[in-house]
Design an enzyme around this catalytic site. Sequence first.
Site, short mmCIF file in Angstrom:
data_model
loop_
_atom_site.label_atom_id
_atom_site.label_comp_id
_atom_site.label_asym_id
_atom_site.label_seq_id
_atom_site.Cartn_x
_atom_site.Cartn_y
_atom_site.Cartn_z
N GLY B 12 65.66 106.71 -18.31
CA GLY B 12 66.80 106.19 -19.07
C GLY B 12 66.34 105.55 -20.36
CG ASP B 104 59.96 102.06 -10.03
OD1 ASP B 104 59.05 101.24 -9.82
OD2 ASP B 104 60.35 102.90 -9.20
CB THR B 127 63.99 100.11 -17.70
OG1 THR B 127 65.21 100.00 -16.95
CG2 THR B 127 63.04 99.03 -17.20
CG ASP B 129 68.08 99.29 -14.90
OD1 ASP B 129 69.23 99.13 -15.35
OD2 ASP B 129 67.63 100.41 -14.61
CG ASP B 131 64.37 97.90 -12.28
OD1 ASP B 131 63.84 98.13 -13.40
OD2 ASP B 131 64.88 98.78 -11.59
NE ARG B 173 66.06 101.63 -11.28
CZ ARG B 173 65.01 101.96 -10.52
NH1 ARG B 173 64.93 103.17 -10.00
NH2 ARG B 173 64.04 101.12 -10.31
#
Lengths: 332, 332, 332, 332
Positions: B12, B104, B127, B129, B131, B173
């Site tokens: 993404g 990731d 990203t 996110d 994360d 996500r």
Amino acid sequence: MMKKIAVLTSGGDAPAMNAAIRAITLSCNYHQLQCVGFYHGYNGLIDDQYVEMEHFDVNPTLQQGGTILKSARCQAMLTSEGVIQACNTLRKHEIDALIVIGGDGSLRGLQAIKQHWEKQVIGLPGTIDNDLSGTDCTIGFATAVTTATHAIDKIRDTANAFERIFIVEVMGRHSGHIAFNVGIATGAEAIISFENFSADRALQKVTELLKAIDKQQHTHGSFLIVLAENLWPGGAQALKESLTEQGKVDSAICILGHIQRGGSPVPEDRNLGTELGLAAVDAIITGQDNVMIGREAGKVIATPLEQVINTAKPVSAHWVNAHQQQLTHYLK
Amino acid sequence: MMKKIAVLTSGGDAPAMNAAIRAITLSCNYHQLQCVGFYHGYNGLIDDQYVEMEHFDVNPTLQQGGTILKSARCQAMLTSEGVIQACNTLRKHEIDALIVIGGDGSLRGLQAIKQHWEKQVIGLPGTIDNDLSGTDCTIGFATAVTTATHAIDKIRDTANAFERIFIVEVMGRHSGHIAFNVGIATGAEAIISFENFSADRALQKVTELLKAIDKQQHTHGSFLIVLAENLWPGGAQALKESLTEQGKVDSAICILGHIQRGGSPVPEDRNLGTELGLAAVDAIITGQDNVMIGREAGKVIATPLEQVINTAKPVSAHWVNAHQQQLTHYLK
Amino acid sequence: MMKKIAVLTSGGDAPAMNAAIRAITLSCNYHQLQCVGFYHGYNGLIDDQYVEMEHFDVNPTLQQGGTILKSARCQAMLTSEGVIQACNTLRKHEIDALIVIGGDGSLRGLQAIKQHWEKQVIGLPGTIDNDLSGTDCTIGFATAVTTATHAIDKIRDTANAFERIFIVEVMGRHSGHIAFNVGIATGAEAIISFENFSADRALQKVTELLKAIDKQQHTHGSFLIVLAENLWPGGAQALKESLTEQGKVDSAICILGHIQRGGSPVPEDRNLGTELGLAAVDAIITGQDNVMIGREAGKVIATPLEQVINTAKPVSAHWVNAHQQQLTHYLK
Amino acid sequence: MMKKIAVLTSGGDAPAMNAAIRAITLSCNYHQLQCVGFYHGYNGLIDDQYVEMEHFDVNPTLQQGGTILKSARCQAMLTSEGVIQACNTLRKHEIDALIVIGGDGSLRGLQAIKQHWEKQVIGLPGTIDNDLSGTDCTIGFATAVTTATHAIDKIRDTANAFERIFIVEVMGRHSGHIAFNVGIATGAEAIISFENFSADRALQKVTELLKAIDKQQHTHGSFLIVLAENLWPGGAQALKESLTEQGKVDSAICILGHIQRGGSPVPEDRNLGTELGLAAVDAIITGQDNVMIGREAGKVIATPLEQVINTAKPVSAHWVNAHQQQLTHYLK
């Protein structure tokens, strides 16, 4: 005795409704009229939710989205009991004129009141959809177009990065004013709206799109489809599925939704709201009644509510064609 | 001979990936290294989509969303044939080091390459996110939070005008970094995310919400629920239906979607992308390998890819509790 | 008896001061403490401008710039009469703890109060300049950087169109936090700030700049100089004249000024203001005194006011060098 | 043989000049005409800086500020040698029609060319100042008003926090279109512009202002004066000093400057640029010559260059009065 003017906002809220409320209040102040408001649209008339308005209440609201008088849809106004109750509240507070800021349905409500109430009623066009005749633009339309345009600018970045097809659904109720203005402003490769769409050509449209998409895969990057809400049966999701099934192409969908209604109004809307708010009070002073105040060709005009409600304001064919001209590189 | 460094963006897209690409290119220029790019993520390695990069290509991209090297998800990298093919392309072009900017999955791909290729590999956290462990913030996160916050600010206007409940679904996500940062920044009345939600309490949660909503109906105006994507079974629509059925309250939904990925990066992201891009080239020069470069507590750090991939970075309990504290007025 | 906590904002206003006020009020509510405010900075203490604060006052302010408690600079606080008068007001209202949100001068005022008042005093870092130790970022800094960055993005468009040199002066009092963060985020070709400037090299600096500019005339387009306020003798205008006289190059100047102080805070600032506001109340409950609450490396920390006031927080050399690395293409 | 159309941008750049260039290029493509550009305004004609334009060059520029063809002021065009040289370049490249996008001075240049060149010349109104007759709005005006409005919204926050007087100078060359639209959109307490200012009343004006300010100190908070550039002798700084000396009131000044020229165009400007760009090519096809294409009352119209240049377009008295009406609360 000082004349008493009431104002309410009704139906879907639109940016710069507050600018209109503020201008009405300040102009009443200027003309030494009393200004009051009712909350929650026509519900405030029915339930008697009344507030007196002063310049220090409204002054800071020029740049705020939403409406300080709150808004609502009001089922009761579709019954004559509701309308009569609303009129009783107006009489109770000895209101001399009522200004309603809203869209099509709100102006119908105002007409209904006029049938049971002897005083002046004035409508102002407040809706993001721009689907009212009697004015070039409605209050809130420019902000909605700006918000949707900026949102699609962002989506374009991702669409370019992934060289991907995006379907973006925009508001507009049953007209394509937002779709075409946003679609052209964002350079959308396709606009699917009421003005250029017929149900029996739906399938063909998809096929043409797919060919165009196939062509651009080798030249451009992304492909943006702006879709008017309430148009495609099943909405953006159904269109996406048709593209997948019939064209074997993958697409992403994005429904912009309510972000298009809110936000600090753009200056164009603040100024339109201000101009029409001032003009509404002028109209009351000069004895106008049963009209909507709008602006056409830079001039403030008054149009009978009857005519506003029964006349459509289509997106100009000129503008629909403008979009077509820009896309020839796909069609060669 | 001049060392040759390759860079690609994968997964993404995230705002300020371009800032990182630009910094890598300018730093290579500074250190007299050659800088090249591959397009479309790992697909560019597999299909040999190669480009040489100079400072005038990258300089104007600092403020642009998306990624000039394009991005993609790449199924082929899940097979050893794909990985080997990617490594062959790296050898063909005599690449000395590969920098991958992504999330990731992209870092897993980089690990796979490391197993079949002898040169240096460096990951950068790109990203929205947030994360990824090994960095306080990922490149793009701050922009996504900003975009979602501004969108919800607009929705708040309408929610206030209608005194209505809105469910707004945000990205992330499988983590609540966006949900909590956006939810607290917008003063959301509820945040439903992985960190404070358990499936067997789902029903109870809804009930508590409904009570809170009932309470606020008489005091406040609107009630905003920020919902993390991929959490509620059936998504925002299902939550809305639960609220209707079990609580007899009406709500509106808004799925912010892809607007959160794009747009001109906020300065915080531009500067993080720049700092980590420069640090990635420094890491190559100093012989680091198989690490992700991140920033923790204001310092650039290198963390083994293995560790980044196998360690979760939860939203801090402190921050989850911070939200709770602000809502007491609903619970009294 | 319920503890009574007072809050005021002092010195130059900063975005998200309201977020901190809101968090303090909500947290007092949560912990069943009474929360009151004083208007107009320390003037409100001296003149007894007192207000009780409830959650419905502060809840809508999370996204508003400025400060609902107003701010001011206060000469009287530099005299012991003024300080004693302020303390008398605190005693009159039986305040148990005072939280002051402001910059360096405001925290000095708080120290002065501590010398004449026996209760708890807590400082929060609220200034756009980020020139306070004891916290990585001050409340308002991120928004100021964002506003200045967006402004310079716009100037870049014109600078590119005219291939012109622009000198843009940014705020920062006596430090370059804004200058460097904005300069790097906008890809400025030169940053002239306290950290990389010495008076005796001023002329040489200009000469180097002019050479660099001459070089870029043939490659790039525009050339942006970000100048820290209070640095160049005579300001941006004087620098412009030096460039004209000594280098025979024409430039345009733009002083961003007060737009950097206002505006709806970015989420980063709203969340920092919220976190520190909650932490300030926690600090009072746990008995802390004479400290400023800040956030370093993601953790809330308390630093003695004495230490905050006497310790500088320079822009890191690492970050100053980062800018240099990106400009090599001018120097070859 | 395929007709060959040239385009250039001249004078101060304006947002959405790129939209016009893009529309011209795409429309040429549609009508199978060749489209070329000259760089740096009329300098590109004199120095023969020529470029062929294709749809993939212009497509991504719709949302970019500035102008991809660069702009400049051109002294040489004020001499007949310069004009003749420009015409020679047009002949050398066998140009059939020339479109110039710019303001008043640029259209005068086009007239001069017409006197020495036999082919078609078409002007488009591109300037942020909106000071051209023959069109309701010029390309770039709406964006400048939006940028200035958002900047002043931020300044209002600080002005409110400090209850302070701010003088904000906006652009507009010699007309008050920006001043009045921005002043009304921001609720400015005073607008000092060409339309409501006479030199011999300057002092009186200041005195009135001071009285008004004095009044509001006890009611409102801030007091914003929007000042048109090139109006007050000595500019904002001199006005500030007059206020200090004659009225003993302190004020802060902010000169918005070049931020008003740049930035991604608002959709209104993108759409105006697109519409007029398409219309310019249509005008060439239908044989029009020596005219400027504008839009009045929603319709595309052509006005002789002669007339455009010799006719002023004042801010409407209606709009000037609108501002007055809103300020009565200061004057009572």
